[in-house]
Write a protein that holds these residues in place. Structure first.
Motif, PDB file in Angstrom:
ATOM      1  N   UNK B  77      35.054  -0.751   4.132  1.00 17.35           N
ATOM      2  CA  UNK B  77      35.711  -0.838   5.298  1.00 17.35           C
ATOM      3  C   UNK B  77      36.322   0.624   5.649  1.00 17.35           C
ATOM      4  N   UNK B  78      36.897   1.294   4.554  1.00 15.32           N
ATOM      5  CA  UNK B  78      37.350   2.719   4.773  1.00 15.32           C
ATOM      6  C   UNK B  78      36.474   3.621   5.161  1.00 15.32           C
ATOM      7  N   UNK B  79      35.198   3.319   4.744  1.00 16.00           N
ATOM      8  CA  UNK B  79      34.039   4.302   4.883  1.00 16.00           C
ATOM      9  C   UNK B  79      33.644   4.141   6.370  1.00 16.00           C
ATOM     10  N   UNK B  80      33.575   2.990   6.529  1.00 16.20           N
ATOM     11  CA  UNK B  80      33.369   2.552   8.261  1.00 16.20           C
ATOM     12  C   UNK B  80      34.336   3.014   9.050  1.00 16.20           C
ATOM     13  N   UNK B  81      35.560   2.704   8.926  1.00 19.11           N
ATOM     14  CA  UNK B  81      36.737   3.438   9.482  1.00 19.11           C
ATOM     15  C   UNK B  81      36.565   4.857   9.907  1.00 19.11           C
ATOM     16  N   UNK B 111      37.718  -1.850  14.708  1.00 12.54           N
ATOM     17  CA  UNK B 111      36.602  -2.309  14.125  1.00 12.54           C
ATOM     18  C   UNK B 111      36.670  -2.693  12.720  1.00 12.54           C
ATOM     19  N   UNK B 112      37.952  -2.208  11.978  1.00  3.85           N
ATOM     20  CA  UNK B 112      37.924  -2.969  10.698  1.00  3.85           C
ATOM     21  C   UNK B 112      38.749  -4.146  10.910  1.00  3.85           C
ATOM     22  N   UNK B 113      39.240  -4.470  11.905  1.00  5.15           N
ATOM     23  CA  UNK B 113      39.895  -5.799  12.074  1.00  5.15           C
ATOM     24  C   UNK B 113      38.853  -6.819  12.113  1.00  5.15           C
ATOM     25  N   UNK B 114      37.653  -6.471  12.849  1.00  6.03           N
ATOM     26  CA  UNK B 114      36.455  -7.304  13.088  1.00  6.03           C
ATOM     27  C   UNK B 114      35.829  -7.437  11.731  1.00  6.03           C
ATOM     28  N   UNK B 115      35.846  -6.375  10.835  1.00  3.43           N
ATOM     29  CA  UNK B 115      35.155  -6.603   9.728  1.00  3.43           C
ATOM     30  C   UNK B 115      36.087  -7.478   8.868  1.00  3.43           C
ATOM     31  N   UNK B 116      37.407  -7.188   8.598  1.00  2.00           N
ATOM     32  CA  UNK B 116      38.163  -8.245   7.910  1.00  2.00           C
ATOM     33  C   UNK B 116      38.016  -9.579   8.475  1.00  2.00           C
ATOM     34  N   UNK B 136      29.113  -8.927   0.301  1.00  2.00           N
ATOM     35  CA  UNK B 136      28.274  -8.505   1.214  1.00  2.00           C
ATOM     36  C   UNK B 136      28.565  -7.473   2.222  1.00  2.00           C
ATOM     37  N   UNK B 137      29.788  -7.323   2.580  1.00  2.00           N
ATOM     38  CA  UNK B 137      30.178  -6.022   3.291  1.00  2.00           C
ATOM     39  C   UNK B 137      30.437  -4.919   2.418  1.00  2.00           C
ATOM     40  N   UNK B 140      26.937  -3.627   2.202  1.00  5.73           N
ATOM     41  CA  UNK B 140      26.446  -3.367   3.538  1.00  5.73           C
ATOM     42  C   UNK B 140      27.092  -2.396   4.348  1.00  5.73           C
ATOM     43  N   UNK B 141      28.506  -2.211   3.981  1.00  6.98           N
ATOM     44  CA  UNK B 141      29.451  -1.514   4.652  1.00  6.98           C
ATOM     45  C   UNK B 141      29.126   0.137   4.787  1.00  6.98           C
ATOM     46  N   UNK B 142      28.827   0.605   3.424  1.00  7.70           N
ATOM     47  CA  UNK B 142      28.363   2.016   3.332  1.00  7.70           C
ATOM     48  C   UNK B 142      27.292   2.249   4.221  1.00  7.70           C
ATOM     49  N   UNK B 143      26.314   1.357   4.252  1.00 10.00           N
ATOM     50  CA  UNK B 143      25.194   1.445   5.142  1.00 10.00           C
ATOM     51  C   UNK B 143      25.407   1.766   6.532  1.00 10.00           C
ATOM     52  N   UNK B 144      26.302   0.701   6.938  1.00 11.81           N
ATOM     53  CA  UNK B 144      26.857   0.869   8.292  1.00 11.81           C
ATOM     54  C   UNK B 144      27.527   2.117   8.546  1.00 11.81           C
ATOM     55  N   UNK B 145      28.242   2.760   7.760  1.00 13.58           N
ATOM     56  CA  UNK B 145      28.921   3.988   8.037  1.00 13.58           C
ATOM     57  C   UNK B 145      28.008   5.006   8.049  1.00 13.58           C
ATOM     58  N   UNK B 146      26.931   5.060   7.095  1.00 11.85           N
ATOM     59  CA  UNK B 146      25.948   6.188   6.928  1.00 11.85           C
ATOM     60  C   UNK B 146      25.238   6.082   8.641  1.00 11.85           C
TER      61      UNK B 146
END
Lengths: 497, 350
Positions: B77-81, B111-116, B136-137, B140-146
């Motif tokens: 989530x940090x990466x996505x944010x 966005x982080x709130x939605x992920x949480x 799961x996240x 997958x999360x780092x993929x989303x961030x990329x």
């Protein structure tokens, strides 16, 4: 072959004789558990001596006690549910052949031990897949497969039904005939009188006396357990009760939950106590849970004060004034590690929601008033509930529900596993709630209690309500005949003590 | 009650003090704090500043663990944010604009709130085990961030954005002030309302709580949502510090350090009773330890071993079994206890 054994403590004396079943009786807090723990090496003794077959011994671990021939079967079965019965019996003394576990000889050994006790149980089956009663018997088989001289059974019957108790007693008699000294701890007076030769009574950690069972009347036993004062189990004043209720507060019609409850009808009048009698597994608990939103119903209609309601959660039921106290306090009643204060106010706080906190002073006041009203001991609001005795845990649970000012109180075995004093208090509490207009559903396995506390008694059998009778004009034997299956007339071990 | 909480904090607090002492003895300037241009500088100030991301993540982790859960997705989530914030700033015409930065941060937090909330949904509604649901996240999360950064490490040059991690306000690092604000906010939400008590009830005994009428679903859900937002904020602080969104490195292994901080602070992984103060101390221990390793010049190859030794000592010292064994040992050698104590034990036992 003869085993002799006597165990002596400093202030409390306990003598177990070979080939005798001995009962340790006392209210919760009398010191029964502590005494058992001292004998079995769970906690070290600070003073006093312990002799087994005349030899003075000293145990600092349960293993040492076991080596001296003292085995214990606890209320909560401490076996491994994921292993087979043979493995459980052989655990800790596995046989090895060339470094490998010798399963065949382990299974053989387990089969012998089970057969020895006249038990027809497959040693290869997984323990967890067996009913609790079988697990209990396996625990005993495990305990005696060592060279046992003294067997301690701590509340072995609390989760068994009639037939299962009979089976257990047969095994106990078998062991007795082999000269094993048995210490049998149970709250069921009937069972104590059926199986025990002698009784040692403890009260508040002191030794009251040792008696031969055939020379001690029940009322005397109860008086000794309770002490001189307050020793009478007061009968409830007979009051004329209108029935069936003309104006039911709760009316449930055709309630079905899977096949565990089938088209049950329940009517509960205002200020009425409806007793529910039935054996374990009869559907009495499922019915209680269906009426309180804990378990969803598959069919049927529930009306509360004439309005049809869908009770899809305990929360919903509570908002309508319907509350439920589970039969299993520790599993889904109290929150053991939380304080008395937090437990009592939990329901009220949950009703208000997370963000409308009850002011701290108000909360303490409220909890303190309930602790006072129900006589919860010790009266310490900050103590974790799990450290209280069973009777006091039950009172904390009741306080939580009563604090919600319920209209309908459904109590599932509220007196199970609690001491005689608390039991009488809970019974009186239920009556006084009813006198104040609260309607109560009172479930109990003890027929005498159901008849004493209830105005009417509904008998549940095989998921159906087979009869609803008038409590005052029904005898224990009459009720027993309804509770037991019609083709099995014996049912001699129903506890109505 | 207070006494128990205090005694639970004794071990981590003394570990922290000991660490600071060791550092000070090794190099006295460790505790020196200098004032330059009205701003505080020094090793301790650096620790407070650098601990911000872990502090934020660990606070959320504490609440999640209290519900008997765990949140492995915080690093992702940090990466996505960070990726969301930097992509917005980078894409705008004016990276130095305060409004742009504010919008970027707010969107990143949403966005982080939605992920949480997604984690909370999986755990509380679908009943998936927390470790799996958040795994799961985590994956997958780092993929989303990329995906957001287009596979690159997005870098920006934005004064207002850099201020978040490196700026000063009233003599203190702004990042540290964010930590303080989060600690105060979470403490107020949990302890000034009934949320904390109900969370503990759900964590200790979910079924008993349900029967008591507690809305456990909502409580569990909110715990993951809070954890998500805090992780998002941590991601913003991290990205601000390096002025870049590095989807692979942002918050890497931070979930493990956060869990460690929670445990060091005395909160059990079995859920239930939790201590926010304990977590704060836990975070400071970890951050001080990292500084210590640098400070004492432990070769970087051996630093994990050093780290592990200190952690093991603190965790073992906290173990209740060790403590009861020590008490027993003490008792055996000491005088026999008074009989009154046994009477009390008997009441408790039966």
């Amino acid at each position: 072959m003869r085993f002799g054994a006597d165990v002596v403590l400093d202030e409390v004396d306990l003598t177990l004789r070979a080939g005798e079943v001995h009962s340790l009786m006392g209210e919760n807090g009398a010191g029964k558990s502590t005494l058992i723990k001292a004998i079995t090496g769970v906690i070290p003794m600070d003073a006093g001596q312990l002799r087994v077959e005349g030899r003075q011994v000293r145990f600092s671990t349960p293993a040492e006690a076991q080596r001296a021939g003292i085995s214990t079967v606890y209320q909560e079965i401490d076996l491994l549910p994921n292993l087979s019965i043979a493995e459980n019996i052989g655990l800790g003394r596995e046989r090895r052949r060339a470094g490998m576990l010798d399963r065949r000889s382990m299974t053989q050994r387990a089969r012998e031990v089970l057969a020895d006790l006249g038990l027809d149980i497959d040693p290869g089956s997984i323990l967890g897949s067996q009913p609790v009663s079988v697990q209990q018997l396996v625990a005993i088989a495990r305990a005696i497969s060592a060279d046992v001289k003294i067997l301690v059974l701590d509340e072995p019957t609390s989760s068994l039904d009639l037939d299962e108790v009979g089976e257990l007693f047969r095994v106990i008699r078998e062991l007795k005939s082999r000269g094993v000294a048995i210490l049998f701890v149970s709250h069921f007076l009937d069972q104590v009188y059926e199986i025990c030769d002698r009784i040692t009574v403890l009260r508040d950690g002191i030794h009251v006396g040792e008696y031969r069972t055939d020379q001690l009347l029940r009322i005397e036993l109860v008086q000794k357990m309770l002490g001189q004062e307050g020793a009478t189990l007061r009968e409830r004043d007979p009051a004329p009760v209108a029935r069936p209720p003309a104006d039911p507060v709760l009316s449930a019609r055709g309630i079905s939950v899977g096949r565990r409850v089938e088209s049950a009808d329940v009517e509960l009048g205002s200020g009425e106590v409806l007793g529910i009698a039935g054996l374990r597994g009869s559907g009495r608990t499922v019915l209680a849970r269906a009426l309180t939103g804990v378990t969803r119903i598959d069919a049927g209609v529930i009306r509360i004060e004439q309005t049809e309601e869908s009770l899809d959660s305990p929360r919903r039921a509570m908002s309508l004034g319907v509350v439920y106290a589970s039969e299993d306090r520790r599993r889904d009643g109290i929150v053991a590690e939380m304080s008395v204060l937090d437990n009592i106010t939990l329901g009220l706080q949950a009703e208000r929601g997370s963000f409308r906190r009850i002011p701290p002073e108000r909360r303490r006041e409220l909890a303190a008033s309930w602790v006072d009203a129900l006589g919860i001991r010790p009266p310490d609001l900050d103590r974790p509930v799990g450290t209280l005795s069973g009777g006091n845990q039950q009172k904390v649970l009741l306080a939580r529900l009563l604090a919600l000012a319920p209209k309908i109180l459904v109590l599932d075995e509220p007196t199970r596993g609690i001491d005689v004093g608390s039991k009488v208090e809970v019974q009186h509490l239920v009556r006084s709630m009813a006198d104040n207009g609260v309607s109560v559903v009172f479930i109990s396995a003890e027929l005498e209690e159901v008849l004493n506390v209830g105005d009417r008694v509904a008998v549940v059998r095989d998921g159906r309500i087979v009869e609803t009778v008038d409590a005052r004009s029904t005898t224990i034997d009459g009720l027993l005949a309804l509770v037991a299956r019609p083709d099995e007339g014996d049912g001699g071990q129903v506890s109505h003590g | 009650m207070n006494a128990i909480m205090k005694s639970r904090l004794v071990w981590p607090a003394s570990a922290l003090i000991l660490l600071i002492l060791v550092n000070t003895i090794a190099r006295p300037q460790f505790i020196k704090i200098t004032v330059r241009d009205g701003e505080l500088y020094g090793a301790l100030i650096d620790i407070l500043r650098n601990s911000a991301p872990l502090m934020l993540v660990a606070l959320g982790m504490t609440i999640v663990i209290a519900t008997r859960g765990i949140d492995l997705s915080v690093g992702a989530i940090m990466a996505v944010s960070g990726a969301v914030a930097l992509t917005i700033i980078d894409g705008s015409g004016d990276p130095g604009n305060l409004a742009t930065v504010l919008i970027a941060v707010v969107v990143a937090l949403l966005v982080s709130l939605v992920l949480g909330a997604w984690n909370g949904l999986l755990v509380s509604v679908f009943g998936i085990q927390p470790i799996i649901a958040t795994l799961v996240l985590m994956l997958a999360g780092r993929g989303v961030a990329l995906l957001i950064t287009g596979g690159f490490i997005t870098t920006v040059n934005s004064e207002p954005f850099s201020f978040i991690a490196t700026g000063y306000l009233v003599a203190l690092p702004f990042a540290f002030l964010i930590s303080i604000a989060a600690i105060v906010a979470i403490s107020v939400i949990e302890r000034r309302t009934a949320l904390g008590v109900l969370t503990e009830a759900v964590g200790i005994n979910p079924e008993a709580s349900r029967l008591a009428g507690v809305r456990s679903r909502g409580i569990i859900w909110s715990a993951y949502a809070v954890s998500g937002v805090l992780a998002g904020l941590a991601g913003v602080v991290y990205a601000s510090n390096i002025r870049a969104a590095d989807a692979n490195a942002a918050g890497l292994f931070i979930e493990l350090y956060a869990i460690l901080a929670v445990v060091l602070g005395g909160t059990s992984l079995n859920g239930g009773k939790f201590s926010l103060a304990g977590t704060v101390i836990g975070v400071l221990i970890i951050q001080t330890l990292e500084s210590t390793i640098l400070f004492l010049g432990v070769p970087s190859a051996q630093s994990p071993v050093f780290f592990a030794i200190v952690v093991v000592v603190v965790v073992v010292a906290q173990s209740s079994r060790l403590r009861s064994d020590l008490t027993k040992l003490f008792r055996r050698t000491g005088a026999a206890p008074a009989p009154a104590q046994d009477r009390e034990k008997a009441e408790v036992a039966s």
